[in-house]
Scaffold this motif. Structure first.
Motif, short mmCIF file in Angstrom:
data_model
loop_
_atom_site.label_atom_id
_atom_site.label_comp_id
_atom_site.label_asym_id
_atom_site.label_seq_id
_atom_site.Cartn_x
_atom_site.Cartn_y
_atom_site.Cartn_z
N GLU A 111 7.48 -0.61 3.25
CA GLU A 111 8.41 0.47 3.52
C GLU A 111 8.45 0.83 5.00
O GLU A 111 9.52 1.10 5.55
N ASP A 112 7.28 0.82 5.64
CA ASP A 112 7.26 1.20 7.06
C ASP A 112 8.00 0.19 7.93
O ASP A 112 8.63 0.53 8.93
N ARG B 168 5.74 -6.58 9.62
CA ARG B 168 5.16 -5.27 9.85
C ARG B 168 5.86 -4.66 11.07
O ARG B 168 6.42 -5.41 11.90
N PRO B 169 5.80 -3.34 11.23
CA PRO B 169 6.57 -2.70 12.30
C PRO B 169 6.29 -3.25 13.69
O PRO B 169 7.21 -3.34 14.52
#
Length: 944
Positions: free
Chosen positions: A229-230, A261-262
């Motif tokens: 979600e991030d 991933r971010p």
């Protein structure tokens, strides 16, 4: 009927657009239909269209798909022509059923010429353009159930926009159309197109960026794995939810091989994303692929393998391999016509930036050489490539050729844009700058110019770069443009006077300027100023063989005579030919007849005005001058509102206002017609707004300015604002005196007389009427004659000479009836009836009042009709009949006044309601008090 080969569809997940797809499908499956798809670059318009094409309900249709390009296409109406060029297999099945007009498409579709009817005889620009429009419509109709998809309409030139408006207003019965565009690009067609259909088959869809949920789904699909979600939230934040940018970023993420991933998003430089990613991709794909992509970017249009190879300078065997690799990497994509291009305009720009400067010039030079060898060289694109290659002489030459081509087919908007773009280019040689500046000023005269054209011409004159001869002609044409289209008369006249000095070595051209200064209605200068310049222009004609110049000066000569109501206008008009071989001469004749119509309408020669409009209109069909056509439409609206032809007038006026755009002067008559109609219907607020708009559009056109002043006077008096009316009357009369043409005061003078009378200045009113009558003496102006009788009636009534007033009012009514001007006629006869009632002559009053009531009823002027019926009811309440001799009994008029006093009305209110002067009301009140034995006004109000 077999549809076109299927479009290659995207493979990424289709997310977040279910509602929009359903609405789009619902619209297009019920033809005729127009669906507009609006959204910013990369938001997913193309993807939504491709999903639409996969639906079963679309599969049975003929599907025609095309797109506009950021560079203007080589042929007029390029996107539509490109689509039709690929329909040979469809055309073969219907060729024997095509109407003859489709032969007009032969020059535009040489590949399909053998399947089309014979080409029609060539006509002028307007005729050819209309034929092409009709031909395209007929061809699409012949294909049966069809879905036409045109993407990126924000790049459509105005000629294409006009064609699409024609096709969709309304569409052929079995045609559905989907147009996509970017709103931020200022596309003109979509906004207008959306108003074409008013029912449920018309749809406007605005695509918004994706929300975080669909972004996560798209990311999971493209990366082949679920995303946290991030990461989805960070991706949404970085990309603003724009699908194209998301895909570009995720392709970069996928190539890194890192987990979603971010922090991985930090590896992508978002502000320079497209440039950086394109540079990286081309570097990884190798120099041969980069050369192919660079060539595609320079061509800036879908191109064949051979065309790309020619521009890239690569042998054929290497081009095919490089194209295959570029397609596999999704840098290029294959269109449905077997051509290749960058997958998105932003991608093309990114690839173009990656081309080193010297190499870029060589690519453009090759592109120009290749395109020049075509059977029908695309001169617009040739000019572009020559400019980018640094070949300035060829650039100027092809730009002028493109301007000629655009002008020939009636696409003056394209011609203006090409010239304006070239003139702001610092690389333009000085000599060419003079040539292009003159050409711009000439094209602008016969086009619907816009404010940018006016500003560009003004800047050219200010920067000192033009030689005297070019400066003189540019200034002359700018002055004519300012007067004819922008309505800036004084500024235009100033420019022309200066131009005449620069053109002293070119007498014929200077004569055009002199003729332009001879129109009396333009500006605030006295009539003598215009007649002096007319004499100068006529003197130059001695020995001149230029028939267009002769026609131009003669057109302005007859215009000046007509605007002044000079009886010699009839012989001058009769001497005008009704046609000519030269289109340039026909254009001047059309202007002459339309000017005659305008002048005749102000004079009250309504029948002659309509005849002149018909003659001018027939000439316009052969000499397309859009602004003349619009001015003629405005004159027709003024005639219609005067003659009581009110049905449909508001719609026609609104259409003209919309068409005029930022050249508001061309819509001044429409605003004026709407104001007059609102006044006749007693809608004062609406009338005031339209009067304001008319004056804003044409503040320096004398007849319009005086008409606005007249309208404001009538509204002020209707509201009881005598002070405002008196001041307005003084100013307007001063304008007439300064101008020196009293025939334009035909409607002003009666209202100005009323204003002066209502303010107690009867002597000044008498002087005004006398001055007006002297001013129109010897003039052939029926409306002015009627106005004189009406003003005399107002003055006689104010002096208490009711019998004389009845005579003048009745004469005015007869004159207005003859014109015909039914509302003015009914109003004059109502005034005559009121004065007859003052005399106790109920027979005369009944006759005039009955005619007035019928006239108002026929017009649908319900409030006027109701007022007349109320007057009739009042004097039929058993009042004594006969003329005078009422003794101690109240006269009908006195009884009316008593009733209104008893109702609490003031003398001013009574005067307003009964169309009397306050002094006359005071006289009636005093007589009634004496007859009734009352000592004060309060006794009336107490009901004693």
């Amino acid at each position: 009927m077999t549809p076109l080969p299927p479009v290659r569809l995207p493979t990424s997940l289709f997310v977040g657009r279910a509602t929009e797809l359903a609405e789009l499908a619902g619209c297009v499956r019920r033809p005729p239909a127009v669906a507009l798809l609006e959204g910013e670059a990369g938001v997913g318009k193309t993807r939504l269209v491709r999903e639409l094409l996969r639906l079963p309900q679309v599969a049975a249709r003929t599907v025609l798909v095309g797109a506009c390009q950021p560079m203007r296409t080589p042929l007029p109406y390029g996107p539509v022509v490109d689509v039709l060029r690929e329909t040979g297999h469809l055309l073969a099945g219907v060729a024997d059923r095509l109407p003859p007009v489709t032969g007009a498409l032969r020059p535009l579709l040489p590949e399909l010429a053998d399947l089309l009817p014979p080409e029609l005889d060539r006509g002028d620009i307007a005729i050819e353009r209309h034929r092409v429009f009709r031909a395209v419509r007929e061809l699409l109709a012949a294909y049966g159930p069809t879905l036409l998809v045109l993407e990126d309409l924000h790049w459509a030139d105005e000629g294409t926009q006009d064609l699409l408006r024609f096709l969709t207003s309304p569409p052929p019965p079995e045609l559905s159309a989907v147009f996509s565009y970017r709103k931020e690009e200022g596309a003109a067609l979509p906004g207008s197109g959306y108003r074409l259909l008013a029912d449920a088959r018309n749809s406007l869809l605005r695509l918004r960026p994706l929300e975080p949920g669909p972004v996560a789904a798209l990311a999971a699909d493209l990366l082949g794995t679920e995303v946290p979600e991030d990461f989805a939230l960070a991706l949404h934040h970085r990309t603003a939810g724009i699908p194209f940018v998301i895909e570009e970023v995720l392709r970069e993420v996928r190539e890194t091989g890192d987990a979603p991933r971010p922090t991985v998003l930090d590896l992508v430089d978002i502000p320079d994303l497209l440039r950086d990613t394109m540079s990286d991709r081309l570097a990884r794909l190798g120099p041969t692929v980069a050369a192919v992509v660079h060539a595609a970017a320079v061509l800036d249009m879908p191109a064949t393998e051979q065309e790309i190879g020619t521009v890239a300078g690569l042998p054929a065997r290497r081009v095919g391999t490089a194209l295959t690799r570029a397609l596999a990497a999704a840098v290029l994509h294959e269109t449905d016509t077997g051509r290749y291009a960058l997958r998105h305009p932003l991608a093309r720009q990114a690839a173009y930036i990656c081309v080193p400067g010297p190499q870029r010039s060589r690519l453009h030079a090759r592109a120009a050489l290749m395109l020049a060898a075509a059977a029908d060289p695309p001169v617009v694109r040739l000019a572009h490539h020559h400019r980018r290659a640094g070949e300035l002489t060829d650039w100027v030459r092809k730009t002028l050729a493109a301007v000629d081509q655009a002008t020939e087919v009636g696409d003056t908007a394209l011609a203006l844009q090409l010239l304006e773009d070239a003139l702001v280019d610092d690389a333009l040689p000085a000599r060419a700058r003079n040539t292009l500046a003159v050409r711009l000023s000439r094209v602008a005269l016969n086009a619907i110019a816009n404010s940018s054209t006016v500003e560009r011409l003004g800047a050219l004159l200010r920067d000192g770069s033009l030689v005297r001869a070019a400066r003189g002609e540019v200034r002359l044409n700018l002055g004519r443009l300012l007067m004819n289209q922008a309505g800036r008369m004084e500024l235009g006249q100033n420019e022309i006077e200066i131009a005449i000095h620069d053109l002293r070595d070119r007498p014929p051209l200077a004569a055009r300027g002199m003729a332009a200064l001879s129109i009396p209605s333009f500006g605030t200068r006295p009539v003598e100023f215009h007649l002096r310049w007319l004499d100068e222009a006529v003197r130059v004609l001695d020995g001149v063989r230029d028939q267009e110049l002769v026609a131009s000066v003669r057109a302005n000569e007859v215009t000046a005579l007509a605007q002044l109501g000079d009886p010699r206008m009839w012989s001058a008009a009769a001497a005008l030919p009704e046609s000519a071989r030269s289109s340039r001469v026909r254009r001047q004749l059309s202007r002459a007849y339309n000017n005659l119509a305008d002048a005749a309408a102000w004079l009250g020669h309504y029948g002659a005005a309509r005849e002149y409009l018909r003659t001018g209109g027939s000439l316009l069909a052969d000499a397309d001058v859009p602004f003349l056509s619009m001015l003629a439409t405005g004159t027709g609206l003024r005639l219609d509102v005067a003659a009581g032809r009110w049905d449909g007038l508001p719609t026609a006026a609104a259409a003209l206002i919309d068409q005029a755009g930022d050249m508001g002067y061309l819509a001044a008559d429409a605003h004026l017609a709407l104001a007059w109609l609102a006044i006749a219907r007693d809608d004062r607020d609406r009338a005031s707004r339209h009067l304001d708009d008319a004056l804003l559009a044409a503040p320096e056109n004398a007849p319009v300015s005086l008409a606005v002043a007249t309208g404001r006077l009538s509204i002020a008096l209707a509201r009881g604002d005598v002070a405002a009316a008196a001041v307005g009357a003084e100013r307007a009369v001063g304008e007439v005196r300064n101008k020196g043409n009293w025939v334009w005061a035909a409607e002003l003078t009666p209202w100005a007389t009323r204003a002066l009378v209502r303010s107690g200045r009867i002597a000044e009113a008498a002087d005004l009427v006398a001055e007006y009558v002297a001013g129109i003496e010897g003039r052939d102006a029926p409306l002015a004659t009627a106005g004189a009788e009406l003003a005399r009636g107002v003055l006689a009534a104010a002096r208490g000479c009711q019998e004389e007033a009845v005579t003048h009012y009745a004469a005015a009514g007869e004159h207005y009836t003859t014109l015909p001007h039914p509302h003015a006629a009914a109003s004059a006869l109502e005034a005559a009836a009121r004065c007859a009632l003052e005399l106790g002559d109920t027979a005369t009053a009944t006759r005039h009042l009955t005619t007035a009531t019928t006239g108002f009823a026929d017009l649908g002027a319900t409030r006027d009709e109701a007022r007349c019926r109320q007057i009739a009811r009042r004097f039929r309440r058993g009042t004594p009949r006969g003329r005078k001799g009422y003794g101690d009994d109240l006269s009908p008029r006195e009884r009316e006044v008593v009733d209104l006093v008893a109702a609490g009305r003031t003398n001013r209110q009574i005067a307003q309601e009964l169309y009397l002067s306050p002094r006359t009301v005071e006289h009636h009140v005093a007589k009634a008090m004496r007859k009734l034995g009352l000592s004060s006004r309060a006794a009336f109000e107490a009901g004693q």
